[in-house]
Design a protein around this motif. Sequence first.
Motif, PDB file in Angstrom:
ATOM      1  N   ASP A  56      11.373 -95.238 -15.305  1.00  0.00           N
ATOM      2  CA  ASP A  56      10.665 -95.938 -14.227  1.00  0.00           C
ATOM      3  C   ASP A  56       9.495 -96.745 -14.803  1.00  0.00           C
ATOM      4  O   ASP A  56       8.332 -96.347 -14.714  1.00  0.00           O
ATOM      5  N   SER A  57       9.828 -97.899 -15.358  1.00  0.00           N
ATOM      6  CA  SER A  57       8.827 -98.737 -16.024  1.00  0.00           C
ATOM      7  C   SER A  57       9.006-100.189 -15.607  1.00  0.00           C
ATOM      8  O   SER A  57      10.129-100.658 -15.369  1.00  0.00           O
ATOM      9  N   TRP A  58       7.878-100.904 -15.556  1.00  0.00           N
ATOM     10  CA  TRP A  58       7.952-102.334 -15.244  1.00  0.00           C
ATOM     11  C   TRP A  58       8.614-103.121 -16.366  1.00  0.00           C
ATOM     12  O   TRP A  58       9.025-104.271 -16.180  1.00  0.00           O
ATOM     13  N   GLN A  60      11.399-102.648 -17.307  1.00  0.00           N
ATOM     14  CA  GLN A  60      12.784-102.805 -16.881  1.00  0.00           C
ATOM     15  C   GLN A  60      13.076-104.233 -16.408  1.00  0.00           C
ATOM     16  O   GLN A  60      14.233-104.664 -16.394  1.00  0.00           O
ATOM     17  N   LEU A  61      12.027-104.960 -16.024  1.00  0.00           N
ATOM     18  CA  LEU A  61      12.243-106.332 -15.554  1.00  0.00           C
ATOM     19  C   LEU A  61      12.769-107.219 -16.677  1.00  0.00           C
ATOM     20  O   LEU A  61      13.444-108.220 -16.420  1.00  0.00           O
ATOM     21  N   LEU A 211      14.528 -96.056 -10.841  1.00  0.00           N
ATOM     22  CA  LEU A 211      13.333 -96.826 -10.513  1.00  0.00           C
ATOM     23  C   LEU A 211      12.770 -96.416  -9.161  1.00  0.00           C
ATOM     24  O   LEU A 211      13.506 -95.952  -8.272  1.00  0.00           O
ATOM     25  N   SER A 212      11.480 -96.608  -8.984  1.00  0.00           N
ATOM     26  CA  SER A 212      10.876 -96.451  -7.661  1.00  0.00           C
ATOM     27  C   SER A 212      11.420 -97.546  -6.755  1.00  0.00           C
ATOM     28  O   SER A 212      11.909 -98.580  -7.245  1.00  0.00           O
ATOM     29  N   GLY A 214      10.072 -99.881  -5.035  1.00  0.00           N
ATOM     30  CA  GLY A 214       9.488-101.195  -5.268  1.00  0.00           C
ATOM     31  C   GLY A 214      10.013-101.840  -6.532  1.00  0.00           C
ATOM     32  O   GLY A 214      10.384-103.025  -6.543  1.00  0.00           O
ATOM     33  N   LYS A 215      10.062-101.078  -7.613  1.00  0.00           N
ATOM     34  CA  LYS A 215      10.576-101.615  -8.877  1.00  0.00           C
ATOM     35  C   LYS A 215      12.061-101.949  -8.752  1.00  0.00           C
ATOM     36  O   LYS A 215      12.536-102.951  -9.307  1.00  0.00           O
ATOM     37  N   ALA A 216      12.812-101.091  -8.042  1.00  0.00           N
ATOM     38  CA  ALA A 216      14.242-101.344  -7.861  1.00  0.00           C
ATOM     39  C   ALA A 216      14.471-102.670  -7.128  1.00  0.00           C
ATOM     40  O   ALA A 216      15.365-103.452  -7.491  1.00  0.00           O
ATOM     41  N   VAL A 218      12.411-105.302  -6.997  1.00  0.00           N
ATOM     42  CA  VAL A 218      12.042-106.425  -7.872  1.00  0.00           C
ATOM     43  C   VAL A 218      13.112-106.641  -8.936  1.00  0.00           C
ATOM     44  O   VAL A 218      13.489-107.780  -9.244  1.00  0.00           O
ATOM     45  N   PHE A 219      13.619-105.550  -9.525  1.00  0.00           N
ATOM     46  CA  PHE A 219      14.693-105.637 -10.515  1.00  0.00           C
ATOM     47  C   PHE A 219      15.899-106.342  -9.898  1.00  0.00           C
ATOM     48  O   PHE A 219      16.483-107.255 -10.501  1.00  0.00           O
TER      49      PHE A 219
END
Length: 341
Positions: A56-58, A60-61, A211-212, A214-216, A218-219
């Motif tokens: 779960d890291s940014w 990942q983008l 991912l959380s 929010g991150k999911a 955006v990904f």
Amino acid sequence: MTIDNAVRTGSDFAELSRRVQRAGLFDRRPGYYTARIGVIATLFVGGWVAFFALGDSWLQLLLAGFFAIMFAQIALVSHDLAHRQVFRTRKPSEIAGRLAGNLCVGMSYGWWMDKHTRHHANPNHEELDPDVVPDILVWSEDQARVAKGIPRFFGRWQAFLFFPLLTLEGLNLHYASARAVLRPGLKRRGLEAALLLTHAVAYLSALLLVLSPGKALVFFVIHQGLWGVYMGSVFAPGHKGMPMLKPGQKLDFLRRQVLTSRNVRGGPFVDHAMGGLNYQIEHHLFPHLPTVNLPKAQHVVRNYCTELGLPYHETGLADSWREALGHLHSVGEPIRREHAH
């Protein structure tokens, strides 16, 4: 470029085909495809290993952008499979095509192959080419004059909206694929639907488990958006901005393919990035020709077109987009003119 004065001689393609045959360019290239598919498969699997390892890291983008490239490259392999460039027979081509298209990227192989086959038969034909149907954009002034609804709304400024709209192309491919398997008539519809569903469940589950929310999200947006832009950037330069064929307008096969297609220069990087589709003229003349043989075929085809006095259009990548966007802006003029009044 005009096609009004093109000479219509049906035997010219047969001579060109003989020249390509004598050059040995119809020969299969199993070593090339083994290496190409092996590299792409390794990168694709490695990307998912990195995805689960990173957590779960940014960061990942960055992988979202990487997977946009991978999805496009896998789609290009599926394209070659559909044209039987990889396997000589239908059955292994369809099996591999469905695994690559439906399972790996969530795009119906059967739906896309039917659509693409019709495009190849009549490129840039206002009535017969499904790639120039005015469902969102208009591709000719005749389409613009009768446009209503969404095409009319976007048509005025479609050249400026083209790249932003491409960010939705990935989602559009998923939507069109899902719609196709819900309708009768698609070959092996149950299998295609099962593979598409497996892709969707596995893809979305991976995002939501690692991912959380929010991150999911955006990904997902970055991945699907960049994939759409990449796909549009690969397929559009071949024909957009080239002459359109009107209903009743007939050309022999050679001229129908050459006059409506554009090649894109750029060297090995462009060759690999576009999966060989930068040799659009040669690909349309000989769809089953292995991608790696297209540069050699270009010499044969270009010289032959020179002999016939047939225009052979090739540009750099930037110029291909300038011509395509200029065409889109030009054909939208009837809508702008009507709004001005």
